[in-house]
Write a protein that holds these residues in place. Structure first.
Motif, mmCIF file in Angstrom:
data_model
loop_
_atom_site.group_PDB
_atom_site.id
_atom_site.type_symbol
_atom_site.label_atom_id
_atom_site.label_comp_id
_atom_site.label_asym_id
_atom_site.label_seq_id
_atom_site.Cartn_x
_atom_site.Cartn_y
_atom_site.Cartn_z
ATOM 1 N N GLU A 62 0.822 -1.214 0.000
ATOM 2 C CA GLU A 62 0.000 0.000 0.000
ATOM 3 C C GLU A 62 0.851 1.257 0.000
ATOM 4 O O GLU A 62 0.545 2.231 -0.695
ATOM 5 C CB GLU A 62 -0.922 -0.013 1.224
ATOM 6 C CG GLU A 62 -1.914 1.124 1.274
ATOM 7 C CD GLU A 62 -2.852 1.014 2.458
ATOM 8 O OE1 GLU A 62 -3.595 1.987 2.712
ATOM 9 O OE2 GLU A 62 -2.851 -0.041 3.138
ATOM 10 N N GLN A 63 1.966 1.237 0.759
ATOM 11 C CA GLN A 63 2.817 2.427 0.837
ATOM 12 C C GLN A 63 3.445 2.754 -0.513
ATOM 13 O O GLN A 63 3.587 3.933 -0.875
ATOM 14 C CB GLN A 63 3.925 2.218 1.884
ATOM 15 C CG GLN A 63 3.421 1.938 3.288
ATOM 16 C CD GLN A 63 3.113 0.459 3.518
ATOM 17 O OE1 GLN A 63 3.020 -0.328 2.557
ATOM 18 N NE2 GLN A 63 2.953 0.081 4.789
ATOM 19 N N VAL A 64 3.813 1.710 -1.254
ATOM 20 C CA VAL A 64 4.417 1.923 -2.568
ATOM 21 C C VAL A 64 3.400 2.533 -3.526
ATOM 22 O O VAL A 64 3.709 3.457 -4.288
ATOM 23 C CB VAL A 64 4.964 0.594 -3.133
ATOM 24 C CG1 VAL A 64 5.496 0.792 -4.555
ATOM 25 C CG2 VAL A 64 6.064 0.048 -2.224
ATOM 26 N N GLU A 66 0.794 4.356 -2.731
ATOM 27 C CA GLU A 66 0.531 5.742 -2.324
ATOM 28 C C GLU A 66 1.666 6.656 -2.788
ATOM 29 O O GLU A 66 1.424 7.790 -3.216
ATOM 30 C CB GLU A 66 0.373 5.821 -0.811
ATOM 31 C CG GLU A 66 -0.917 5.179 -0.304
ATOM 32 C CD GLU A 66 -1.025 5.226 1.208
ATOM 33 O OE1 GLU A 66 -0.031 5.617 1.859
ATOM 34 O OE2 GLU A 66 -2.098 4.871 1.738
ATOM 35 N N ALA A 67 2.894 6.163 -2.721
ATOM 36 C CA ALA A 67 4.032 6.958 -3.167
ATOM 37 C C ALA A 67 3.968 7.228 -4.660
ATOM 38 O O ALA A 67 4.502 8.239 -5.142
ATOM 39 C CB ALA A 67 5.337 6.245 -2.812
ATOM 40 N N ASN A 110 -7.495 -4.164 4.464
ATOM 41 C CA ASN A 110 -6.966 -2.858 4.062
ATOM 42 C C ASN A 110 -7.420 -1.770 5.031
ATOM 43 O O ASN A 110 -8.488 -1.870 5.642
ATOM 44 C CB ASN A 110 -7.428 -2.540 2.643
ATOM 45 C CG ASN A 110 -6.695 -1.369 2.029
ATOM 46 O OD1 ASN A 110 -7.084 -0.220 2.223
ATOM 47 N ND2 ASN A 110 -5.631 -1.650 1.286
ATOM 48 N N SER A 111 -6.620 -0.709 5.145
ATOM 49 C CA SER A 111 -6.952 0.372 6.080
ATOM 50 C C SER A 111 -8.123 1.224 5.619
ATOM 51 O O SER A 111 -8.733 1.935 6.414
ATOM 52 C CB SER A 111 -5.724 1.267 6.300
ATOM 53 O OG SER A 111 -5.295 1.828 5.063
#
Length: 396
Positions: A62-64, A66-67, A110-111
């Motif tokens: 998820e962080q990738v 979002e980046a 998922n958040s």
């Protein structure tokens, strides 16, 4: 789809030109056959390729994402597209083989609540009437996160979607039903009935009815958990679908009692009688339009009264159980416009034949033009009655 995909406009025009019924069938040329096969193959390849691309995105942290500027709304749109692809049972089963099922199940944690809800919706489509995918989801431990979302997610939409997925996952799935029982699923359903969400209540009631219908021994369990009292309360709901679903559940319990089950509705019998009397009174005061819309409720109230007290309800005496036109099929306003030519030919021949002048004639050919009918000496009737004529892709 990409712009360089199959030529759908061309394929549609080609299909219409070769199936409009205005010309006799002919053999395809080699060039036409090649073009058609390439068009169909391109679509199949595109779907599999696109599902693999979606799988890669789901496998990306998820962080990738979002980046890289990918938002939760983008993920939801992608899951919408995936849901369209897995409407086909073949594609639903292929999702696991290309590595997409496990990351999809991961989206249940998922958040973002929208992604959790959409993932459950896609899973519902995958497992619906699909024993193979039901087994694959169970083997991939997909039942546990669905149950967790159903019982404890803070978002009511996520809980509702998870319940829908569970209902499709365990339907006609004995290991799934056993897992649901062992996980104290009935207690979770009881909590769902206490929700203020009408949609959540409906889904819970429908699953309860299915489980009781399939496993009458569970009637004792739900009675001990206090379901009869809750369902009686819901049988007076302002929502007609909730009322009907609650009455269906009560009817299952009542029928279990009369067929030898212990307790059934137990101590709630007197309260049930009062409830049914109130529903009978309410139905008796309905307008003709509302009576028509309450057809199932009328039947359920009468059946439940009969199951509990071994006599017809007063609705039957008032003629409100079966109304004129209840069993009549809807008017046929379209069939004569879409009647297959051969069937229409036969209907017209039968309607135009005068009584007592039946004569055996040659059957019409199934291919080519119909044979010329020989003239007959009898007078034809002038009747024109001949004008009144009588889920998902499958796996490979």
């Amino acid at each position: 789809m990409a712009k360089d995909g199959p030529d759908w406009d061309g394929l549609l025009k080609w299909s219409l030109a070769h199936s409009d019924g205005t010309r006799p069938p002919r053999n395809l040329s080699e060039e036409e056959r090649k073009w058609f096969m390439e068009a169909m193959q391109a679509q199949s390849v595109d779907v599999v390729k696109r599902m693999k691309e979606i799988t890669l995105v789901m496998q990306t942290p998820e962080q990738v994402l979002e980046a890289q500027g990918v938002t939760s709304a983008d993920i939801e749109d992608m899951l919408d597209e995936l849901q369209e692809h897995v409407e086909s049972i073949d594609m639903a089963n292929d999702l696991h083989s290309i590595g997409g099922l496990v990351p999809l199940l991961g989206y249940l944690k998922n958040s973002h609540s929208g992604i959790r809800a959409k993932a459950a919706e896609v899973i519902t489509t995958i497992v619906q009437n699909n024993p193979k995918s039901q087994q694959l989801v169970m083997e991939a431990n997909g039942f546990e996160p669905l149950l967790s979302n159903f019982t404890s997610d803070p978002d009511i939409t996520v809980r509702t979607k998870a319940l829908g997925a569970i209902a499709s996952l365990i339907r006609h799935n004995k290991p799934g039903i056993a897992a649901f029982r062992l996980a104290n699923g009935y207690a979770a359903l009881r909590d769902a009935l206490g929700s203020e969400s009408v949609r959540f209540q409906r889904k819970a009631l429908n699953l309860i009815h299915y489980l009781l219908h399939e496993n009458s021994s569970d009637c004792n369990v739900v009675s001990e958990l206090g379901f009869p009292r809750i369902m009686m309360h819901l049988a007076s709901s302002n929502d007609s679908e909730v009322r009907e679903a609650a009455l269906r559940g009560l009817l299952e319990l009542a029928q279990d009692k009369t067929s030898g089950g212990s307790d059934g509705l137990g101590e709630e019998d007197e309260k049930l009688k009062q409830l049914l009397q109130e529903r009978i009174k309410g139905i008796s005061l309905m307008s003709p339009e509302d009576l028509g819309a309450a057809r199932e409720e009328r039947h359920l109230v009468d059946s439940l009264w009969n199951a509990c007290y071994n006599e017809p309800s007063s609705l039957r005496g008032e003629g409100l159980v079966v109304l004129p036109g209840d069993d009549a099929p809807p008017p046929d306003v379209a069939s004569k416009h879409f009647e297959p030519p051969l069937r229409a030919w036969a209907a017209n021949q039968e309607a135009n034949r005068a009584p007592g002048t039946e004569k055996k004639e040659a059957a019409p050919l199934l291919l080519g033009f119909s044979p010329q009918q020989p003239e007959t000496p009898h007078v034809q009737s002038s009747s024109s009655g001949g004008e009144d004529a009588g889920q998902r892709s499958t796996p490979r």
